[in-house]
Write a protein that holds these residues in place. Structure first.
Motif, mmCIF file in Angstrom:
data_model
loop_
_atom_site.group_PDB
_atom_site.id
_atom_site.type_symbol
_atom_site.label_atom_id
_atom_site.label_comp_id
_atom_site.label_asym_id
_atom_site.label_seq_id
_atom_site.Cartn_x
_atom_site.Cartn_y
_atom_site.Cartn_z
ATOM 1 N N THR A 115 0.807 -1.218 0.000
ATOM 2 C CA THR A 115 0.000 0.000 0.000
ATOM 3 C C THR A 115 0.841 1.269 0.000
ATOM 4 N N GLU A 119 -0.167 3.940 -6.705
ATOM 5 C CA GLU A 119 -1.227 3.054 -7.188
ATOM 6 C C GLU A 119 -0.916 2.463 -8.549
ATOM 7 N N ASP A 282 -3.570 -5.467 7.936
ATOM 8 C CA ASP A 282 -2.498 -4.478 7.774
ATOM 9 C C ASP A 282 -1.139 -5.141 7.906
ATOM 10 N N THR A 284 1.576 -3.134 6.650
ATOM 11 C CA THR A 284 2.426 -2.003 6.332
ATOM 12 C C THR A 284 3.661 -2.039 7.207
#
Length: 288
Positions: A115, A119, A282, A284
């Protein structure tokens, strides 16, 4: 793109066997094997951003460089043809030759660790082509269990929670393709292989009997055995039960949370919460 069967290719068994024999000489990465109970999950990168075989961890590749066949990909002429003849390589980021057996993969989402990438650079779409598989190899998405058979092309929604099982010792070998979400001049898969018919055909779906109360009671008793030392073994039993019986939506994680709340080891419940966060919500900043 939701998970769906697209079409099938006629695999040249002799040429495929020659390439797979060459691939036995490769150094396979075991990145992402922490998603397995059993394992390992091994992969060799055949196509990658930057054109390097790399570590197998998607976060470690040069996303600002053009993608191309790696040294491994260039040594496999048949699979190289299969790649270039099947997909739009202008948006192709990665192709992995992935091998695993006699294991289950924890219900999880993919791409969460990407992430932080722009994009238009991060992987957003995935395609599977099984090369060698078995009737005891399964996928699940939500509460649907299904098989991908050799030579079939599948769009695979890796952003949804999914699990995988290989319940035999013989290897299961897939090509796994990852693409960016950039616009292209043609579909990700060549035009005459766009999705047709049912999303998951009846012939691919696995009809499981409803999980009986007696089996649920047996699973509940695993709480007495559940500790940090036995966590993986118990989770494996729960995941295998999911592939054999219909226990309802979110069966595997819900069952593990119920067992964690009931077990005597107070470290298990926070550990379960931590794993659920990592696998489904998550990653990240994580290395895997």
């Amino acid at each position: 793109m939701r998970t769906q069967y697209v079409a099938a290719v006629d695999l040249d068994r002799d040429r495929l066997a020659e390439d797979l024999a060459r691939a036995e000489e490769f150094h396979y990465s075991e990145a992402y094997s922490n998603y397995l109970i059993g394992g390992p999950w091994k992969s060799a990168m055949l196509w990658a951003t930057g054109g390097d075989s790399g570590t197998g961890l998607l976060t470690t590749y040069a996303y600002d460089r053009a993608a191309d066949f790696t040294e491994y990909g260039r040594r496999l002429p048949y699979l190289r043809e299969l790649v270039t003849n099947t997909v739009d390589v202008s948006r192709l980021q990665f192709v992995r030759l992935a091998v695993f057996s006699d294991s289950v993969i924890v219900p999880h989402r993919d791409f969460l660790e990407l992430t932080d990438l722009p994009e238009d650079a991060r992987s957003a779409h995935r395609v599977h082509i099984p090369l060698i598989t078995h009737e005891e190899c399964f996928f699940s998405e939500d509460n649907t269990v299904y098989r991908m058979r050799a030579g079939e092309i599948w769009y695979f929604d890796a952003a949804r929670i999914h699990a995988v099982a290989s319940l035999v010792a013989a290897p299961r070998i897939h090509l796994i393709f990852d693409f960016t979400d950039r616009p292209g001049d043609r579909p990700l898969i060549v035009p005459d292989r766009e999705p047709v018919g049912d999303r998951i055909p009846d012939r691919s779906a696995v009809r499981r009997p409803a999980l009986p109360d007696s089996r649920r009671d047996e699973l509940r008793r695993l709480a007495d055995l559940l500790t940090m030392d036995t966590f993986r073994e118990v989770f494996s039993i729960v995941i295998k039960t999911h592939f054999r019986w219909d226990g309802g939506e979110d069966f595997a994680w819900d069952t593990m949370f119920a067992l964690a709340r009931a077990c005597p080891d107070q470290d298990v419940l926070p550990h379960t919460r931590e794993l659920f966060q990592y696998y489904t919500l998550d990653r990240t900043g994580s290395k895997e």
